[in-house]
Design a protein around this motif. Structure first.
Motif, PDB file in Angstrom:
ATOM      1  N   THR A 193      48.531  40.134  45.289  1.00  0.00           N
ATOM      2  CA  THR A 193      47.499  39.729  44.058  1.00  0.00           C
ATOM      3  C   THR A 193      48.905  39.602  43.287  1.00  0.00           C
ATOM      4  O   THR A 193      49.856  40.283  43.406  1.00  0.00           O
ATOM      5  N   VAL A 194      48.388  38.839  42.596  1.00  0.00           N
ATOM      6  CA  VAL A 194      49.532  38.431  41.191  1.00  0.00           C
ATOM      7  C   VAL A 194      49.142  38.636  39.725  1.00  0.00           C
ATOM      8  O   VAL A 194      48.380  38.596  38.965  1.00  0.00           O
ATOM      9  N   ILE A 195      50.126  39.577  39.084  1.00  0.00           N
ATOM     10  CA  ILE A 195      49.211  39.572  37.499  1.00  0.00           C
ATOM     11  C   ILE A 195      50.737  38.500  36.570  1.00  0.00           C
ATOM     12  O   ILE A 195      51.061  38.583  37.778  1.00  0.00           O
ATOM     13  N   MET A 196      49.820  37.549  36.208  1.00  0.00           N
ATOM     14  CA  MET A 196      50.938  36.411  35.807  1.00  0.00           C
ATOM     15  C   MET A 196      50.647  36.220  34.439  1.00  0.00           C
ATOM     16  O   MET A 196      49.688  36.901  33.517  1.00  0.00           O
ATOM     17  N   THR A 197      51.871  36.725  34.218  1.00  0.00           N
ATOM     18  CA  THR A 197      52.082  36.774  32.813  1.00  0.00           C
ATOM     19  C   THR A 197      52.694  36.138  32.081  1.00  0.00           C
ATOM     20  O   THR A 197      54.657  36.144  32.072  1.00  0.00           O
ATOM     21  N   GLU A 198      52.862  34.013  32.671  1.00  0.00           N
ATOM     22  CA  GLU A 198      54.109  33.084  32.937  1.00  0.00           C
ATOM     23  C   GLU A 198      54.644  32.910  31.339  1.00  0.00           C
ATOM     24  O   GLU A 198      55.199  32.508  31.147  1.00  0.00           O
ATOM     25  N   GLN A 199      53.683  33.355  30.227  1.00  0.00           N
ATOM     26  CA  GLN A 199      54.725  33.046  29.152  1.00  0.00           C
ATOM     27  C   GLN A 199      55.635  34.342  28.906  1.00  0.00           C
ATOM     28  O   GLN A 199      56.376  33.905  28.092  1.00  0.00           O
TER      29      GLN A 199
END
Length: 323
Positions: free
Chosen positions: A28-34
């Motif tokens: 599972t990936v929790i993305m906070t790409e900014q």
């Protein structure tokens, strides 16, 4: 106070799963790409982690671009490489002049005891989970890092129960939003903190559950091997925190595990909680931490209740339907 019920209620957070339902493993990936400030607190004695030293407040990097939770034991740390590769294709990362390096801390759980122990999350699965990340409804139960998750293993894996991944959130009247996502893979039993009822734990010869603490005083011959468990989680908020404050929130969030898992933080577990903050505005650290513990406890319960039987192990729903 609103309970919409998912970590993606936090602005700037997306979630993606990928799994092999035959091999019973996933990530599972929790993305906070900014970019989001991140802290971590590791309390289990058998962790499998990546880039956690980087999150120490004295160290250089101030923001992460994703957090990866994975099955596969230490093999599963490879999934974070796939997340990095995906973020690089999207132009996200820490600018080092000659390119951008995505910062992706990760933690793994041990799910090799069911399914196919020779199949683990790898770079390709991590890439797929990152590509799947969205702000749509987050699936719970036997998905992502919860695909092969189990609980109640103090009497051995054959008496364990299936668990999974769960998520929860709180939206406060003052605008603060706090969410959690957790893959529940504890050696201990899971209880509903509102009632004390044991939801999942080691099964006896009859339909009842065994007492986990009593098992600790007995023979360990059929019990778990050290390092073969671990509950891993991310709590997120739209608060403006620095790394020291995010680390404090991660510490406080562990109380959510202590309210639901008995025993917790053992020599058999590698319990790890990340705390990310997307920086909308300032709120008191104590408030963010207290709510993080609350939503993490709810997420643990939801992860157990959403699980389905798999790998020859029953889930909470099977016990409820039998009564």
């Amino acid at each position: 106070m609103s309970r919409r019920g998912s970590i993606i209620d936090v602005p700037g957070v997306r979630v993606g799963h990928a799994q092999d339902e035959t091999a019973l493993t996933g990530c599972t990936v929790i993305m906070t790409e900014q970019g989001a400030v991140c802290g971590v607190d590791v309390r289990g004695s058998a962790p499998g982690t990546r880039e956690t030293d980087l999150l120490h407040p004295i160290n250089l990097i101030q923001e992460v671009h994703a957090v990866c939770l994975s099955g596969g034991s230490a093999f599963g740390l490879a999934a974070a490489t796939g997340v990095m590769r995906y973020l690089e294709t999207q132009g996200h990362g820490f600018d080092v002049g000659v390119g951008k390096v995505p910062i992706v801390p990760a933690a793994v759980l041990f799910d090799l005891g069911i399914g196919n122990a020779h199949v683990r999350p790898d770079e390709q699965m991590g890439y797929l989970a990152a590509m799947n990340a969205s702000r749509e409804k987050v699936s719970e139960g036997n998905v992502g890092a919860g695909c092969g998750a189990t609980v109640g293993k103090l009497a051995g894996i054959k008496r364990a129960m299936k668990s999974g991944i769960g998520t929860a959130s709180r939206i406060m009247p003052n605008g603060l939003v706090v969410g959690a996502i957790v893959a529940v893979n504890a050696v201990g039993e899971v209880r509903d903190p509102s009632t004390g009822t044991v939801l999942a734990g080691p099964r006896g010869d009859e339909e009842g559950l065994l007492d986990s603490i009593a098992l600790l005083t007995g023979s360990a011959a059929d019990g778990p091997l050290p390092g073969t468990n671990t509950t891993i989680a991310v709590v997120a908020s739209n608060a403006r925190l620095d790394k020291a404050q995010a680390t404090k929130v991660a510490q406080m969030a562990h109380d959510g595990l202590a309210r639901t898992i008995y025993p917790v933080h053992t020599m058999h577990d590698g319990d790890t909680v990340f705390a990310v903050a997307t920086g909308e505005r300032e709120w008191a650290v104590d408030l963010v931490g207290a709510l993080s513990a609350e939503v993490l406890a709810e997420a643990v319960v939801r992860g157990v209740k959403a699980a389905r039987s798999a790998g020859g192990l029953p889930a909470w729903g099977d016990r409820v339907s039998d009564k």
